[in-house]
Design an enzyme around this catalytic site. Structure first.
Site, PDB file in Angstrom:
ATOM      1  CG  HIS A 201      -0.317   0.240   2.545  1.00 44.77           C
ATOM      2  ND1 HIS A 201       0.420  -0.812   3.097  1.00 44.77           N
ATOM      3  CD2 HIS A 201      -0.058   1.441   3.165  1.00 44.77           C
ATOM      4  CE1 HIS A 201       0.782  -0.436   4.261  1.00 44.77           C
ATOM      5  NE2 HIS A 201       0.543   1.073   4.328  1.00 44.77           N
TER       6      HIS A 201
HETATM    7  C1  UD1 Z   1      -1.723   5.377   6.526  1.00 44.12           C
HETATM    8  C2  UD1 Z   1      -0.530   5.669   7.158  1.00 44.12           C
HETATM    9  C3  UD1 Z   1       0.665   4.472   6.828  1.00 44.12           C
HETATM   10  C4  UD1 Z   1       0.152   3.209   7.262  1.00 44.12           C
HETATM   11  C5  UD1 Z   1      -1.397   2.934   6.616  1.00 44.12           C
HETATM   12  C6  UD1 Z   1      -1.923   1.729   6.947  1.00 44.12           C
HETATM   13  C7  UD1 Z   1       0.085   8.081   7.067  1.00 44.12           C
HETATM   14  C8  UD1 Z   1       0.818   9.325   6.555  1.00 44.12           C
HETATM   15  N1  UD1 Z   1       0.271   6.809   6.499  1.00 44.12           N
HETATM   16  O1  UD1 Z   1      -1.490   5.104   5.225  1.00 44.12           O
HETATM   17  O2  UD1 Z   1       1.858   5.029   7.656  1.00 44.12           O
HETATM   18  O3  UD1 Z   1       0.870   2.168   6.976  1.00 44.12           O
HETATM   19  O4  UD1 Z   1      -1.796   3.980   7.076  1.00 44.12           O
HETATM   20  O5  UD1 Z   1      -2.989   1.334   6.530  1.00 44.12           O
HETATM   21  O6  UD1 Z   1      -0.624   8.416   8.014  1.00 44.12           O
HETATM   22  N2  UD1 Z   1      -8.884   4.843   2.484  1.00 44.12           N
HETATM   23  C9  UD1 Z   1     -10.239   4.254   2.597  1.00 44.12           C
HETATM   24  N3  UD1 Z   1     -10.802   3.663   3.798  1.00 44.12           N
HETATM   25  C10 UD1 Z   1     -10.073   4.055   4.859  1.00 44.12           C
HETATM   26  C11 UD1 Z   1      -8.831   4.460   4.998  1.00 44.12           C
HETATM   27  C12 UD1 Z   1      -8.438   4.974   3.690  1.00 44.12           C
HETATM   28  O7  UD1 Z   1     -10.926   3.983   1.568  1.00 44.12           O
HETATM   29  O8  UD1 Z   1     -10.635   3.727   5.923  1.00 44.12           O
HETATM   30  C13 UD1 Z   1      -8.593   5.245   1.152  1.00 44.12           C
HETATM   31  C14 UD1 Z   1      -8.714   6.597   0.714  1.00 44.12           C
HETATM   32  O9  UD1 Z   1      -8.867   6.679  -0.403  1.00 44.12           O
HETATM   33  C15 UD1 Z   1      -7.440   7.506   1.316  1.00 44.12           C
HETATM   34  C16 UD1 Z   1      -6.415   6.284   0.828  1.00 44.12           C
HETATM   35  O10 UD1 Z   1      -6.946   5.191   1.469  1.00 44.12           O
HETATM   36  O11 UD1 Z   1      -7.454   8.436   0.497  1.00 44.12           O
HETATM   37  C17 UD1 Z   1      -5.312   6.465   2.033  1.00 44.12           C
HETATM   38  O12 UD1 Z   1      -5.652   6.678   3.298  1.00 44.12           O
HETATM   39  P1  UD1 Z   1      -4.597   7.324   4.256  1.00 44.12           P
HETATM   40  O13 UD1 Z   1      -5.037   7.417   5.762  1.00 44.12           O
HETATM   41  O14 UD1 Z   1      -4.511   8.809   4.018  1.00 44.12           O
HETATM   42  O15 UD1 Z   1      -3.020   6.729   4.149  1.00 44.12           O
HETATM   43  P2  UD1 Z   1      -2.692   5.201   4.234  1.00 44.12           P
HETATM   44  O16 UD1 Z   1      -2.240   4.825   2.594  1.00 44.12           O
HETATM   45  O17 UD1 Z   1      -3.632   4.198   4.496  1.00 44.12           O
END
Ligand code: UD1
Length: 358
Positions: A201
């Protein structure tokens, strides 16, 4: 005396759970839990609260997704009234996600004491958002709970007073040890006994269409020799669909993100794991399962030095080669690092109680 914990994203939950449990043994300490809502899908959040038996958050800031600037700003704005209302004696933030730095910054500027749990880890790679979060959270924290001695050395090098650094061991392993007996085989149609478990991811792997396509092609080739099970993070699902790569077959099984107990079962039973996660590098080292990490560096070097982890970089040819070696019976063997013993939460609680009460 009041302790405020902040969690927001999936890797926070398994670190906070053992600290919350251990602190409940000190009735003089009142605990409150804030969920920023950085992760909000039930498969990314709620299922962990259930399976880890965590208390319901006292506050859910329901921040959700956005750019880093937007998300961090929103976390800060929504957290400020909470800390003004609660006036905690200590704020505990976990790991390296946007929720950790955002809330630590608010608390530090309001003169509240901040403890960083999983402090001192460094990948030395500032292109990773998590590295920036780690460095900055450590600079504004007052207490530092570290998982291993390399983290202590990093903090000292950055001018942190050694008296405030406490090497408590690995909290993720507390959760893993407690829940191993309850690990549950997920229901995945067509699953074979022998499989490779994959999670990806990180922006460096999934946000670059060229890299993602290479990885996808490589996984398809590998899956002709061993079945692949790939629980797909929402971010990766989005990127795969943007690149038109989505599609599952009996060799390459894609699933929704799985709960803790189901994913743990897959880790325990996998022939090997391919990942870019931080926590999975540690869990596989504990479980002595070979781990191939699709990153050029790691903030958890102990998993490479004495554990089962191999850094493959972004080199998909090397990935294929390393999987080939494992399938031919030449997997890396490793040892479990010191203080990865299931008691890290108790050590944190004892120190917190001592510091807050005295
Ligand atoms: C975040 C953490 C990363 C961790 C990861 C675990 C930061 C900078 N990064 O990254 O260190 O390894 O979590 O998963 O904080 N989304 C959904 N549903 C959710 C959450 C996210 O659809 O419940 C999608 C959204 O499109 C979002 C994308 O995933 O924009 C990224 O989510 P985000 O929390 O920004 O970062 P992660 O890549 O999950």
């Amino acid at each position: 005396m009041k302790i405020l914990h902040v969690v927001g994203a999936r890797p926070n939950f398994m670190k906070a759970a053992p600290v919350l449990r251990a602190l409940f043994r000190y009735p003089e300490l009142q605990q409150k839990l804030v969920h920023t809502g950085q992760h909000y899908d039930s498969t990314m959040s709620e299922v962990f609260f259930d399976q880890l038996a965590m208390p319901k958050p006292d506050y859910n800031l329901e921040v959700g997704s956005g750019s880093h600037a937007w998300q961090t700003a929103e976390i800060m704005t929504r957290f400020e009234p909470v800390i003004l209302e609660e006036k905690p004696d200590l704020l505990l933030v976990y790991g390296d996600v946007n929720s950790s730095i955002g809330t630590a910054l608010v608390a530090a500027k309001l003169g509240r004491r901040v403890a960083h749990v999983e402090a001192g880890l460094r990948s030395w790679d500032r292109s990773m958002p998590e590295e920036i979060n780690r460095v900055l959270t450590d600079q504004i924290s007052d207490l530092f709970f570290t998982p291993s001695r390399d983290a202590d050395a990093n903090l000292k090098r950055e001018g942190i007073n050694p008296q405030n650094i406490f090497c408590v061991g690995n909290l993720m392993i507390d959760t893993l040890l407690r829940l191993m007996p309850k690990a549950q085989q997920p229901r995945i149609a067509g699953q074979q006994n022998k499989f490779l478990l994959v999670t990806l991811h990180r922006p460096s792997n999934v946000d670059d269409p060229h890299m993602l396509t290479q990885l996808w092609d490589t996984l398809n080739r590998i899956s002709k020799n061993i079945q692949i099970i790939f629980p797909v993070h929402p971010r990766t699902r989005q990127r795969l669909s943007d690149c038109g790569l989505f599609g599952t077959n009996s060799h390459l099984l894609l699933t929704q993100p799985l709960g803790y107990l189901q994913f743990l079962w897959l880790q325990i039973n996998a022939t090997a794991v391919v990942t870019d996660s931080g926590g999975i590098q540690e869990e596989t080292t504990y479980l002595q399962i070979p781990c191939l990490t699709m990153r050029q560096n790691t903030e958890r070097p102990i998993t490479v030095e004495i554990g089962t982890n191999i850094l493959v970089g972004r080199d998909t040819k090397r990935l294929e080669k390393e999987v080939g070696k494992i399938l031919s019976g030449f997997a890396k063997k490793g040892q479990v690092p010191p203080l990865w013993d299931g008691k890290a939460g108790e050590r944190v609680a004892e120190i917190v109680q001592h510091i807050v009460v005295t």
